[in-house]
Design a protein around this motif. Structure first.
Motif, PDB file in Angstrom:
ATOM      1  N   ARG A  68      70.030  34.138  55.226  1.00 33.29           N
ATOM      2  CA  ARG A  68      70.006  34.310  56.679  1.00 33.29           C
ATOM      3  C   ARG A  68      70.797  35.522  57.139  1.00 33.29           C
ATOM      4  NH1 ARG A  68      71.686  28.718  59.027  1.00 33.29           N
ATOM      5  NH2 ARG A  68      72.693  28.644  57.038  1.00 33.29           N
ATOM      6  N   ARG A  69      71.758  35.980  56.330  1.00 30.29           N
ATOM      7  CA  ARG A  69      72.544  37.151  56.731  1.00 30.29           C
ATOM      8  C   ARG A  69      71.679  38.398  56.838  1.00 30.29           C
ATOM      9  NH1 ARG A  69      77.632  37.565  52.936  1.00 30.29           N
ATOM     10  NH2 ARG A  69      76.038  37.103  51.420  1.00 30.29           N
ATOM     11  N   TYR A  70      70.628  38.483  56.032  1.00 30.16           N
ATOM     12  CA  TYR A  70      69.791  39.679  56.114  1.00 30.16           C
ATOM     13  C   TYR A  70      68.346  39.383  56.508  1.00 30.16           C
ATOM     14  CZ  TYR A  70      67.804  38.603  51.517  1.00 30.16           C
ATOM     15  OH  TYR A  70      67.167  38.009  50.474  1.00 30.16           O
ATOM     16  N   ALA A  71      67.950  38.124  56.536  1.00 32.20           N
ATOM     17  CA  ALA A  71      66.555  37.819  56.851  1.00 32.20           C
ATOM     18  C   ALA A  71      66.420  36.951  58.096  1.00 32.20           C
ATOM     19  CB  ALA A  71      65.898  37.131  55.655  1.00 32.20           C
ATOM     20  N   SER A  72      67.339  37.079  59.009  1.00 35.99           N
ATOM     21  CA  SER A  72      67.232  36.311  60.243  1.00 35.99           C
ATOM     22  C   SER A  72      66.314  37.047  61.221  1.00 35.99           C
ATOM     23  CB  SER A  72      68.619  36.112  60.849  1.00 35.99           C
ATOM     24  OG  SER A  72      69.223  37.360  61.093  1.00 35.99           O
ATOM     25  N   PRO A  73      65.800  36.365  62.218  1.00 41.10           N
ATOM     26  CA  PRO A  73      64.928  37.033  63.190  1.00 41.10           C
ATOM     27  C   PRO A  73      65.634  38.221  63.835  1.00 41.10           C
ATOM     28  CG  PRO A  73      64.840  34.661  63.479  1.00 41.10           C
ATOM     29  CD  PRO A  73      65.929  34.939  62.490  1.00 41.10           C
ATOM     30  N   GLY A  74      64.956  39.352  63.875  1.00 40.85           N
ATOM     31  CA  GLY A  74      65.502  40.555  64.488  1.00 40.85           C
ATOM     32  C   GLY A  74      66.299  41.433  63.540  1.00 40.85           C
ATOM     33  N   ALA A  75      66.544  40.975  62.324  1.00 44.69           N
ATOM     34  CA  ALA A  75      67.306  41.779  61.364  1.00 44.69           C
ATOM     35  C   ALA A  75      66.441  42.942  60.867  1.00 44.69           C
ATOM     36  CB  ALA A  75      67.746  40.933  60.179  1.00 44.69           C
ATOM     37  N   VAL A  76      67.080  44.071  60.633  1.00 44.95           N
ATOM     38  CA  VAL A  76      66.370  45.262  60.163  1.00 44.95           C
ATOM     39  C   VAL A  76      66.235  45.189  58.648  1.00 44.95           C
ATOM     40  CG1 VAL A  76      66.451  47.766  60.002  1.00 44.95           C
ATOM     41  CG2 VAL A  76      67.217  46.629  62.075  1.00 44.95           C
ATOM     42  N   LEU A  77      65.018  45.419  58.171  1.00 50.47           N
ATOM     43  CA  LEU A  77      64.720  45.447  56.750  1.00 50.47           C
ATOM     44  C   LEU A  77      63.852  46.670  56.499  1.00 50.47           C
ATOM     45  CD1 LEU A  77      64.866  43.912  54.011  1.00 50.47           C
ATOM     46  CD2 LEU A  77      62.790  42.727  54.700  1.00 50.47           C
ATOM     47  N   GLN A  78      64.339  47.581  55.658  1.00 44.73           N
ATOM     48  CA  GLN A  78      63.615  48.825  55.405  1.00 44.73           C
ATOM     49  C   GLN A  78      63.343  48.982  53.919  1.00 44.73           C
ATOM     50  OE1 GLN A  78      66.423  51.629  56.984  1.00 44.73           O
ATOM     51  NE2 GLN A  78      65.332  51.766  58.923  1.00 44.73           N
ATOM     52  N   ALA A  79      62.205  49.561  53.601  1.00 47.11           N
ATOM     53  CA  ALA A  79      61.871  49.887  52.220  1.00 47.11           C
ATOM     54  C   ALA A  79      61.561  51.375  52.169  1.00 47.11           C
ATOM     55  CB  ALA A  79      60.674  49.079  51.747  1.00 47.11           C
ATOM     56  N   ARG A  80      62.202  52.064  51.234  1.00 45.51           N
ATOM     57  CA  ARG A  80      61.963  53.494  51.063  1.00 45.51           C
ATOM     58  C   ARG A  80      61.467  53.713  49.643  1.00 45.51           C
ATOM     59  NH1 ARG A  80      65.829  58.699  51.290  1.00 45.51           N
ATOM     60  NH2 ARG A  80      66.846  57.645  49.573  1.00 45.51           N
ATOM     61  N   TYR A  81      60.291  54.320  49.526  1.00 44.23           N
ATOM     62  CA  TYR A  81      59.674  54.536  48.221  1.00 44.23           C
ATOM     63  C   TYR A  81      60.073  55.905  47.695  1.00 44.23           C
ATOM     64  CZ  TYR A  81      57.065  50.366  49.201  1.00 44.23           C
ATOM     65  OH  TYR A  81      56.730  49.072  49.486  1.00 44.23           O
ATOM     66  N   LEU A  82      60.578  55.913  46.461  1.00 47.78           N
ATOM     67  CA  LEU A  82      60.982  57.139  45.783  1.00 47.78           C
ATOM     68  C   LEU A  82      60.027  57.390  44.625  1.00 47.78           C
ATOM     69  CD1 LEU A  82      64.773  56.222  45.668  1.00 47.78           C
ATOM     70  CD2 LEU A  82      63.623  57.633  47.371  1.00 47.78           C
ATOM     71  N   SER A  83      60.210  58.481  43.919  1.00 47.53           N
ATOM     72  CA  SER A  83      59.303  58.786  42.815  1.00 47.53           C
ATOM     73  C   SER A  83      59.446  57.804  41.650  1.00 47.53           C
ATOM     74  CB  SER A  83      59.541  60.211  42.312  1.00 47.53           C
ATOM     75  OG  SER A  83      60.876  60.330  41.842  1.00 47.53           O
ATOM     76  N   ASP A  84      60.639  57.261  41.444  1.00 46.42           N
ATOM     77  CA  ASP A  84      60.850  56.372  40.307  1.00 46.42           C
ATOM     78  C   ASP A  84      61.273  54.960  40.701  1.00 46.42           C
ATOM     79  OD1 ASP A  84      63.333  57.051  41.278  1.00 46.42           O
ATOM     80  OD2 ASP A  84      64.269  57.170  39.303  1.00 46.42           O
ATOM     81  N   GLY A  85      61.328  54.676  41.976  1.00 47.94           N
ATOM     82  CA  GLY A  85      61.783  53.347  42.383  1.00 47.94           C
ATOM     83  C   GLY A  85      61.634  53.086  43.863  1.00 47.94           C
ATOM     84  N   LEU A  86      62.337  52.082  44.284  1.00 53.45           N
ATOM     85  CA  LEU A  86      62.251  51.580  45.648  1.00 53.45           C
ATOM     86  C   LEU A  86      63.659  51.260  46.113  1.00 53.45           C
ATOM     87  CD1 LEU A  86      60.621  50.013  47.966  1.00 53.45           C
ATOM     88  CD2 LEU A  86      60.644  48.084  46.405  1.00 53.45           C
ATOM     89  N   GLU A  87      64.007  51.671  47.304  1.00 50.97           N
ATOM     90  CA  GLU A  87      65.292  51.332  47.908  1.00 50.97           C
ATOM     91  C   GLU A  87      65.040  50.385  49.072  1.00 50.97           C
ATOM     92  OE1 GLU A  87      68.145  55.221  47.191  1.00 50.97           O
ATOM     93  OE2 GLU A  87      67.380  54.799  49.189  1.00 50.97           O
ATOM     94  N   VAL A  88      65.726  49.265  49.052  1.00 52.60           N
ATOM     95  CA  VAL A  88      65.596  48.281  50.121  1.00 52.60           C
ATOM     96  C   VAL A  88      66.920  48.233  50.871  1.00 52.60           C
ATOM     97  CG1 VAL A  88      65.159  45.867  50.677  1.00 52.60           C
ATOM     98  CG2 VAL A  88      63.920  46.956  48.809  1.00 52.60           C
ATOM     99  N   THR A  89      66.850  48.446  52.185  1.00 49.49           N
ATOM    100  CA  THR A  89      68.043  48.436  53.020  1.00 49.49           C
ATOM    101  C   THR A  89      68.008  47.218  53.927  1.00 49.49           C
ATOM    102  OG1 THR A  89      68.114  50.844  52.982  1.00 49.49           O
ATOM    103  CG2 THR A  89      69.395  49.756  54.690  1.00 49.49           C
TER     104      THR A  89
END
Length: 143
Positions: A68-89
């Motif tokens: 719930r600390r990061y997946a509550s309603p209204g929480a920001v979740l970002q995915a950034r695709y790189l050449s060798d991986g994925l960054e999730v913020t």
């Protein structure tokens, strides 16, 4: 884990009671007061299983506090695709996932689950475009 410990303890006690000798020849086996121990062990085992089930259902219904600390309603979740991986913020910080370490991808209606190397990641379907899914599927098939 607790249920496993209880099961091992019950198995040990049952074997100990079953192998206890009685009588002058030592060939008769008796349960004697061991039945009470077995019944108590079974009751404890069932109690542990019920508690585990209750806590599991409660967490599934209300969500764990960690999630719930990061997946509550209204929480920001970002995915950034790189050449060798994925960054999730998330609100907790940024975590990197290498494509080479992803062993399985499961695409659902609303989510995409990535697993591999002892780690797992479940993302909303909106954060994983079709191009990323096809790239990941090709990478997994090639690796």
């Amino acid at each position: 884990m607790t249920a496993g410990v209880a099961a091992v303890a019950m198995t040990y006690l049952s074997a100990k009671m079953a192998l206890r000798r009685s009588g002058p020849t030592g060939h008769n086996y008796t349960w004697g007061s061991g039945v009470a121990v077995l019944v108590a062990g079974a009751a404890i085992y069932v109690g542990v299983l019920l508690l585990f089930g209750w806590f599991s259902v409660r967490e599934a219904r209300h969500g764990s506090q960690r999630v719930r600390r990061y997946a509550s309603p209204g929480a920001v979740l970002q995915a950034r695709y790189l050449s060798d991986g994925l960054e999730v913020t998330t609100t907790l910080g940024t975590t990197a996932y290498q494509f080479a370490k992803i062993g399985k991808i499961s695409v659902g209606t609303h989510t995409v689950a990535l697993t591999g190397a002892g780690r797992w990641l479940v993302l909303p379907r909106e954060l994983v475009p079709a191009e990323a899914i096809s790239f990941l599927e090709r990478s997994i098939a090639a690796g």
